[in-house]
Scaffold this motif. Structure first.
Motif, PDB file in Angstrom:
ATOM      1  N   LYS A 282       0.824  -1.213   0.000  1.00 33.18           N
ATOM      2  CA  LYS A 282       0.000   0.000   0.000  1.00 33.18           C
ATOM      3  C   LYS A 282       0.862   1.269   0.000  1.00 33.18           C
ATOM      4  CE  LYS A 282      -3.640   2.432   2.478  1.00 33.18           C
ATOM      5  NZ  LYS A 282      -4.537   2.437   3.640  1.00 33.18           N
TER       6      LYS A 282
ATOM      7  N   ILE B  67       0.735   3.994  -3.012  1.00 35.15           N
ATOM      8  CA  ILE B  67       0.344   5.399  -2.778  1.00 35.15           C
ATOM      9  C   ILE B  67       1.495   6.336  -3.148  1.00 35.15           C
ATOM     10  CG2 ILE B  67      -0.375   7.095  -1.065  1.00 35.15           C
ATOM     11  CD1 ILE B  67      -2.613   5.163  -1.444  1.00 35.15           C
TER      12      ILE B  67
ATOM     13  N   PHE C 221     -10.372  14.079   3.523  1.00 30.74           N
ATOM     14  CA  PHE C 221     -10.037  12.652   3.667  1.00 30.74           C
ATOM     15  C   PHE C 221     -10.488  11.884   2.425  1.00 30.74           C
ATOM     16  CE2 PHE C 221     -11.159  13.299   8.443  1.00 30.74           C
ATOM     17  CZ  PHE C 221      -9.981  13.986   8.648  1.00 30.74           C
TER      18      PHE C 221
ATOM     19  N   ALA D  67      -8.466  12.174  -0.678  1.00 29.86           N
ATOM     20  CA  ALA D  67      -7.052  11.788  -0.556  1.00 29.86           C
ATOM     21  C   ALA D  67      -6.788  10.462  -1.256  1.00 29.86           C
ATOM     22  CB  ALA D  67      -6.681  11.676   0.919  1.00 29.86           C
ATOM     23  N   LEU D  68      -5.571  10.271  -1.692  1.00 31.05           N
ATOM     24  CA  LEU D  68      -5.193   8.970  -2.255  1.00 31.05           C
ATOM     25  C   LEU D  68      -5.404   7.857  -1.238  1.00 31.05           C
ATOM     26  CD1 LEU D  68      -1.883   9.619  -4.243  1.00 31.05           C
ATOM     27  CD2 LEU D  68      -4.158   9.147  -5.163  1.00 31.05           C
ATOM     28  N   ASP D  69      -5.194   8.186   0.038  1.00 35.58           N
ATOM     29  CA  ASP D  69      -5.353   7.195   1.094  1.00 35.58           C
ATOM     30  C   ASP D  69      -6.238   7.780   2.192  1.00 35.58           C
ATOM     31  OD1 ASP D  69      -5.170   5.397   3.162  1.00 35.58           O
ATOM     32  OD2 ASP D  69      -2.979   5.410   3.276  1.00 35.58           O
TER      33      ASP D  69
ATOM     34  N   THR E 187      -5.605   6.629   6.019  1.00 38.46           N
ATOM     35  CA  THR E 187      -4.453   7.183   6.736  1.00 38.46           C
ATOM     36  C   THR E 187      -4.673   8.651   7.063  1.00 38.46           C
ATOM     37  OG1 THR E 187      -2.966   5.582   5.746  1.00 38.46           O
ATOM     38  CG2 THR E 187      -1.964   7.612   6.573  1.00 38.46           C
ATOM     39  N   ALA E 188      -5.244   9.393   6.119  1.00 43.82           N
ATOM     40  CA  ALA E 188      -5.493  10.819   6.373  1.00 43.82           C
ATOM     41  C   ALA E 188      -6.410  10.981   7.582  1.00 43.82           C
ATOM     42  CB  ALA E 188      -6.102  11.473   5.129  1.00 43.82           C
TER      43      ALA E 188
END
Lengths: 559, 559
Positions: free
Chosen positions: A492, A496, A534, A537-539, A542-543
């Motif tokens: 992951k 990312i 969030f 976001a790409l992730d 995590t954000a």
């Protein structure tokens, strides 16, 4: 797959499904039987903005209306596209031999994929590959599909497209305001782009690789003699595409290579690449000297029948170049390159990949397996970047590109590796020149060697830059590079990191719509719409998690 | 420090001490009373290589022969250097006022640092700053110290120095084969480099910032109204320099700013920077409109007496520029910039930082506090990069640089922020041109906005590039950027990411010895000397841990 794994103990791979936060899968239908996906991210009503469209690599796994059954594999819609244009025959195909799985048996043999599909192959005198169709002026369904996909559901050019392109710096790339099937065809015909799409990979959602399109990324997975199982590798593939991998390479070694690959292919909506010499080596018990053209040839057919979309073939490592690596700091670090160097030195003969290159082309053409001409002499240290060995091989790759084109094959070129920043553009420019603008597909490059554990970052820097300069696909590097095998978390982080690098490249090139997602994030930030930030976001996970660590209250998240 | 913290509950900060793996601290003595540190990493005997010398920012904390007592602070050797060249007076100094700690009292007041040192200040008509000495042709001990430090113990140029420089691409920088005190002096006199070294920061190990030297990095720490304590901030500072932070900014807000800073300064071997407007704002209870020149001036003196080495001063945000931000996606995102914009709009008057700039210079000169001219109009989104607002401010910073030089001050210039890759070099080149080559000190820049949670990477890409193009110091960004406050782990990840970015820049510029560490890692890799690879890494702990996750056996680690 080399863990003991008797069939009764085999578990059906469990994969992650379901949409990403606030996201819906949307399909466009440029033709009645084509459903081309993209993802739309909904924003908070207070934003008063339409959903944000983003490219979607995740396949049916994120579509709640599709029932996933890993034992059956994905729907094989693409088989009809191939059959309806003709020029192919269905045949019995090669039967699995014990050596295809490294002689694994009993509890060491991974379970076969439950369904067997008879393979297709092209007929002599008929067009099979996308390159052949493009050269003949024919627009295939794959070309229509990727055109729609690149536009992410947009029916016409974005109003700012011309201005955005003008504001970018593309170093000679020509990204149009809007992608048409005709443009796709012309780029493929020029050799500047490929659609890796083996006619036997019927589960595929086609995707295009070329510098006049969105920069793509590749994630490597694969079991090894040390760890992991079929289940883990299928899960990793689904996991990698969930986060944005456009392509996946299965670099499995050890036993059960055949069966592992079959599970992956039958469940993969993205192109799968391999390095056939890895499996060929297993068939001769790891003794490079014992490799033969016949064994290699048989492996190519085996994998082509399964549906592998591109083969890394290190045909540019010639006998005469080996001595050029003598004074390197790290010699030959490419696994394929060192296998072939060993073979050539043992026999003192030219590489059979080079001497049999035309036959390789003939095999690959019949299935439309794309070439990924391997850089067996890529530098393994910044000290060895852009040296005589690497450039000699690159020149040979240019020569082979022309041979493969003449044979009707699609071609991309692999690149380094380890390159300090000031030598990246030189490498890129030489590749474009030598290889007639065939798509460049690079590993990183790492811009320094001093940060093991952070090589996703040392290489993410180089990847963003070389993507900007014209590389069409970036092969990810995970934090475990040089140290160990990536687990799910590493996959992951690698995906990312490369997704953001590819996107930074798109922005810098002046891609007409890449900035829309950035701008949506920025507006969400300015308005304190945390949920939107969030979700865009790409992730998103995590954000959100990082935010909640210091500011856990719900109240901090609303607009 | 805003957690309740009655003095009885105050714990002496615990900090991480002891050498890094296989490392020794080595001192060079260019003058009898100067001991200039670097670190040597020992390799496995089988390597048959000398130890690898690396730059060492970690201070006495990694020297086992030094007893650390955070209650006393570090040794104050540098006071003698200042006193012996004269031109300064010791005086009683400003006494701490309740508002210096935001009115904190009782259990909310952090304990004062136990020792009080009377401050020094420069006398009128005498030289105080490194810039003044350099212009007068005088080589100070600080200059000798940093020259030795940049050479990392080397007594003469490395044999490959000329070739390495020729192989690099420095974009007009002129890194010499070997750094002499005369070269340092000349660079400072030209305004191209600074040694941030307040005469009251006697604990300092001086370090030079300029594009003809090694690229430096800065780590931000600082408590906030939400979390953290004095103890945590002192620990973070020591932790940040352990991993390679060359400079640390204390961006504390809320209460106890004065006391927190004192603990940090008395224990810091690296320059400490601040943004004085943050503390000034606390003194007016957060109401920007109530700020006055007098309160700000008093804050400058307060901090200068404590020993702060550089001040971020947003004097380039002029009233006339505010409207240029009206159509931005993210307006004004710099905290200092928005405070001053608010003040100017409320009073409809030019910024007091601009109108009183010469008085600010006079104060800063007396203590040799360096300017870090703040970029209050830096872009907060890639969409806003290189716009009229940013460039208008940059031009004013160029004008103010000349004023500060005329007043005898050292100056560096802060830069963005968020900039897509293709606009980074334009920004760098404009800075060099407008600001007479004064050192550029940039935050990132972030090259895309779509990856919150990974902004150490989105910005590490931009940082490596702008460092290559000529930025002298890179301000780190942690994974928590835009989301929350960095904890200890985030500080480490941010520092390592920026260290590798700075090093990638050094390599690309052709720094004559930067490659030695890369080459040592690469040889260790090629020889399977795992221990050496770990020990030579920027983060040996993570490298070892990642390796052990898949290959835990000792046997895999030996040569």
């Amino acid at each position: 797959m080399n863990k003991p794994a008797d069939q009764s103990a085999f578990e059906t791979p469990t994969v992650t499904t379901g949409p990403l936060p606030a996201s819906r899968k949307v399909y466009s239908h440029p033709l009645p039987d084509l459903a081309v996906p993209h993802r739309e991210i909904d924003l908070h009503p207070s934003a008063n903005e339409p959903p944000v469209a983003v490219y979607d690599t995740s396949g049916p796994y994120t579509d709640p209306s599709v029932t996933i059954d890993v034992e059956k594999g994905l729907a094989r819609d693409r088989r009809d596209w191939v059959l309806e244009r003709g020029g192919v025959e269905e045949y019995e195909g090669r039967h699995v031999k014990p050596e295809d799985n490294g002689g694994a048996n009993g509890k060491y043999l991974a379970r076969e994929f439950p369904v067997r599909h008879r393979p297709l192959r092209g007929l002599d005198g008929h067009m099979v590959t996308q390159y052949e169709f493009a050269r003949a002026g024919v627009i295939t369904k794959e070309m229509v599909y990727v055109a729609t996909r690149e536009n992410m559901g947009r029916a016409e050019a974005h109003e700012d497209a011309a201005a955005t392109i003008a504001d970018g710096q593309s170093f000679g790339a020509h990204i149009p305001e809007f992608i048409t099937p005709e443009f796709v065809r012309d780029e493929i015909a020029a050799g500047r782009a490929i659609i890796p799409c083996n006619i036997n990979h019927a589960e595929l959602e086609p995707q295009i690789i070329g510098r006049n399109f969105l920069v793509k990324i590749n994630a490597n997975i694969g079991n090894s003699a040390v760890t992991s199982s079929v289940e883990e590798e299928v899960d990793k593939m689904v996991w990698a595409i969930r986060w944005g991998a456009d392509n996946v390479m299965d670099l499995s070694t050890g036993r059960n290579i055949h069966n592992t690959r079959e599970w992956i292919l039958r469940n993969s909506p993205v192109p799968i690449g391999t390095v056939p010499i890895y499996q060929a080596l297993e068939k001769v018990d790891g003794v490079a000297e014992n490799l033969t053209w016949e064994i290699y040839r048989d492996t190519l057919i085996e994998q082509a029948e399964q549906g592998v979309d591109y083969f890394t073939i290190h045909a540019g490592v010639r006998l005469a170049y080996i001595h050029l690596t003598a004074n390197r700091v790290t010699g030959i670090v490419s696994r394929g390159g060192s296998i072939m160097a060993k073979w050539m030195l043992a026999h003192h003969k030219e590489s059979f990949l080079y001497t049999h290159f035309e036959e390789i082309c003939d095999i690959m053409r019949k299935y439309d397996v794309s070439f990924s001409l391997g850089d067996g002499l890529r530098p393994g240290a910044t000290a060895d970047a852009n040296d005589a060995a690497q450039f000699a091989e690159l020149e040979t790759l240019g020569e082979l590109t022309k041979v493969a084109w003449a044979k009707g094959c699609q071609v991309m070129i692999e690149g380094p590796g380890h390159v300090p920043m000031h030598k990246i553009k030189v490498n890129m420019d030489k590749q474009l020149r030598e290889c007639g603008e065939a798509p460049f597909y690079t590993l990183g490059p790492l811009t320094t060697d001093i940060a093991p554990g952070y090589d996703h970052i040392t290489s993410g820097i180089g990847a963003a830059m070389i993507g900007w300069f014209g590389t069409a696909m970036l092969c990810y590097v995970t934090p475990k590079e040089h140290l160990g095998l990536p687990d799910r978390d590493d996959v992951k982080v690698g995906v990312i990191t490369y997704k953001l690098a590819a996107h930074a490249a798109d922005l810098a090139k002046g891609h007409p719509t890449a900035h829309l997602r950035d701008d949506a994030v920025s507006r969400a930030r300015f308005d304190f719409r945390w949920e939107d930030q969030f979700n865009l976001a790409l992730d998103p996970e995590t954000a959100r998690d990082f935010h909640d660590q210091t500011l856990p209250k719900e109240a901090h998240k609303v607009a």
